[in-house]
Design an enzyme around this catalytic site. Structure first.
Site, short mmCIF file in Angstrom:
data_model
loop_
_atom_site.label_atom_id
_atom_site.label_comp_id
_atom_site.label_asym_id
_atom_site.label_seq_id
_atom_site.Cartn_x
_atom_site.Cartn_y
_atom_site.Cartn_z
N GLY A 50 0.63 -1.15 0.22
CA GLY A 50 0.15 0.08 -0.10
C GLY A 50 0.67 1.03 0.16
CD GLU A 51 2.40 6.10 0.80
OE1 GLU A 51 2.12 6.85 2.52
OE2 GLU A 51 3.84 6.25 0.72
CB SER A 52 5.13 2.38 3.56
OG SER A 52 6.12 3.70 3.25
CB CYS A 82 5.32 -3.45 -1.25
SG CYS A 82 5.27 -2.31 -2.49
NE ARG A 124 9.30 6.77 1.56
CZ ARG A 124 8.52 7.36 1.42
NH1 ARG A 124 7.29 7.32 1.67
NH2 ARG A 124 8.70 8.67 1.28
CB ILE A 153 3.20 -1.67 -7.58
CG1 ILE A 153 3.22 -3.41 -8.70
CG2 ILE A 153 2.79 -1.03 -7.74
CD1 ILE A 153 1.55 -3.97 -8.61
NE ARG A 154 3.56 3.29 -5.73
CZ ARG A 154 2.32 4.03 -4.78
NH1 ARG A 154 2.92 4.98 -4.19
NH2 ARG A 154 0.96 3.36 -4.19
CG HIS A 189 2.73 -6.22 -5.00
ND1 HIS A 189 2.24 -5.61 -3.38
CD2 HIS A 189 3.02 -5.20 -4.90
CE1 HIS A 189 1.79 -4.67 -3.04
NE2 HIS A 189 2.55 -3.97 -3.51
CD GLU A 191 -0.07 -8.80 -2.34
OE1 GLU A 191 0.11 -7.41 -2.78
OE2 GLU A 191 1.21 -9.61 -2.13
#
Length: 236
Positions: A50-52, A82, A124, A153-154, A189, A191
Site C-alpha cells: 500500500g502506501e507505507s 512492499c 523506498r 509496484i513502486r 506482491h 498475493e
C-alpha cells in the site's frame, strides 16, 4: 494446539483482501486486524502493500503502532510485502538522498515511523515509480517448486542487512526478500499472482512458533470450497 493458525492482515490501508484470500488458500484462518484487541487474538500478522507513510500514520493515529512493535518484539510471526517490508525495517531511506538515520535520533524526511523487527535498511520506491512497475521470476529460498512471479509496484529494495538476517531472494543484484527469525519480508506482491507458496511458507512459520488455544478461534475453517469462505473479507 491447532494446525490451522489464525493470521491477521493489518487492515488500515492497502491490498488487504488479496492477502486474506491468499492466507485462506494456504490453509490458515484469515481475518482483518484494525484494533489492538484484534491483534491480541491472532497467531501471526501480514502487513500488506500500500502506501507505507499512510499506514504508519494511521497506525499511530489508531493506537496500533506500539502494540505492533510490542508483539513483533515478543516474537509474533510477521510478514510484510512492499510497504509492509518498509514498515518492518529498522531504517528507511527515501529514493534520493538518504534521510537522517534512526541511530542519529531522527526519522526519514517523510516523518515515517516503522514497526521494526528486521535488521535492515530499506530504500523506498527503489525500483521506480508506478509507471515503472514490472513482473519478474524470483527464486525464493525456502519456497519449493521453482521461481515465483514477483509483482513489483513502486517497490523498495533492501540496501543492507545485519548479521542475523537471511537474504532469501535477489533481483537485478538487489535484495528483494529477507527473513530474520519469525519475520519475513518481500519487495514484491505474491498475493496478486494466484501463487500462494510464499504465503504457505509464512503459514508454516506461524505453525512452527506455536498456536493459540483452539478455544480462542472464533471462526471454523471450511475444508472445501472457495478460499474466500475461509477468509473474513468483510468490507473495509
Amino acid at each position: 494446539m491447532t494446525d490451522t493458525p489464525v493470521i491477521g492482515v493489518l487492515a488500515l490501508q492497502g491490498d488487504v483482501r488479496e492477502h486474506l484470500i491468499a492466507l485462506a488458500s494456504a490453509d490458515a484462518v484469515a481475518r482483518p486486524v484494525r484494533r489492538p484487541e484484534e491483534l491480541a487474538e491472532v497467531d501471526g500478522l501480514v502487513i500488506p502493500g500500500g502506501e507505507s507513510t499512510t499506514m504508519s500514520k494511521l497506525a499511530v493515529l489508531f493506537g496500533m503502532m506500539e502494540p505492533l512493535r510490542a508483539r513483533v518484539a515478543a516474537g509474533m510471526p510477521v510478514y510484510g510485502t512492499c510497504a509492509g517490508m518498509i514498515l518492518l525495517a529498522d531504517e528507511v531511506l527515501d529514493p534520493s538522498p538518504s534521510s537522517p538515520p534512526r541511530s542519529s535520533g531522527g526519522y526519514p524526511i517523510s516523518g515515517q515511523h516503522t514497526v521494526g523487527g528486521i535488521d535492515m535498511i530499506v530504500r523506498r520506491n527503489a525500483f521506480g515509480r508506478q509507471n515503472e512497475s514490472f513482473e519478474a521470476a524470483v527464486e525464493v529460498d525456502g519456497v519449493p517448486g521453482g521461481s515465483v512471479e514477483g509483482v513489483f509496484i513502486r517497490a523498495p529494495w533492501v540496501e543492507s542487512v545485519g548479521a542475523a538476517v537471511d537474504v532469501i531472494a535477489t533481483h537485478g543484484g538487489h535484495i528483494v526478500a529477507v527473513r530474520q527469525g519469525n519475520a519475513l519480508a518481500t519487495s514484491f506482491h505474491p498475493e496478486l499472482t494466484g501463487d500462494h507458496r510464499v504465503h504457505a511458507l509464512f503459514v508454516d512459520m506461524v505453525r512452527a512458533v506455536g498456536r493459540l488455544d483452539p478455544g480462542r478461534i472464533s471462526r471454523v475453517r471450511i475444508d472445501s470450497g472457495d478460499a474466500k469462505e475461509k477468509a473474513d473479507v468483510r468490507p473495509l
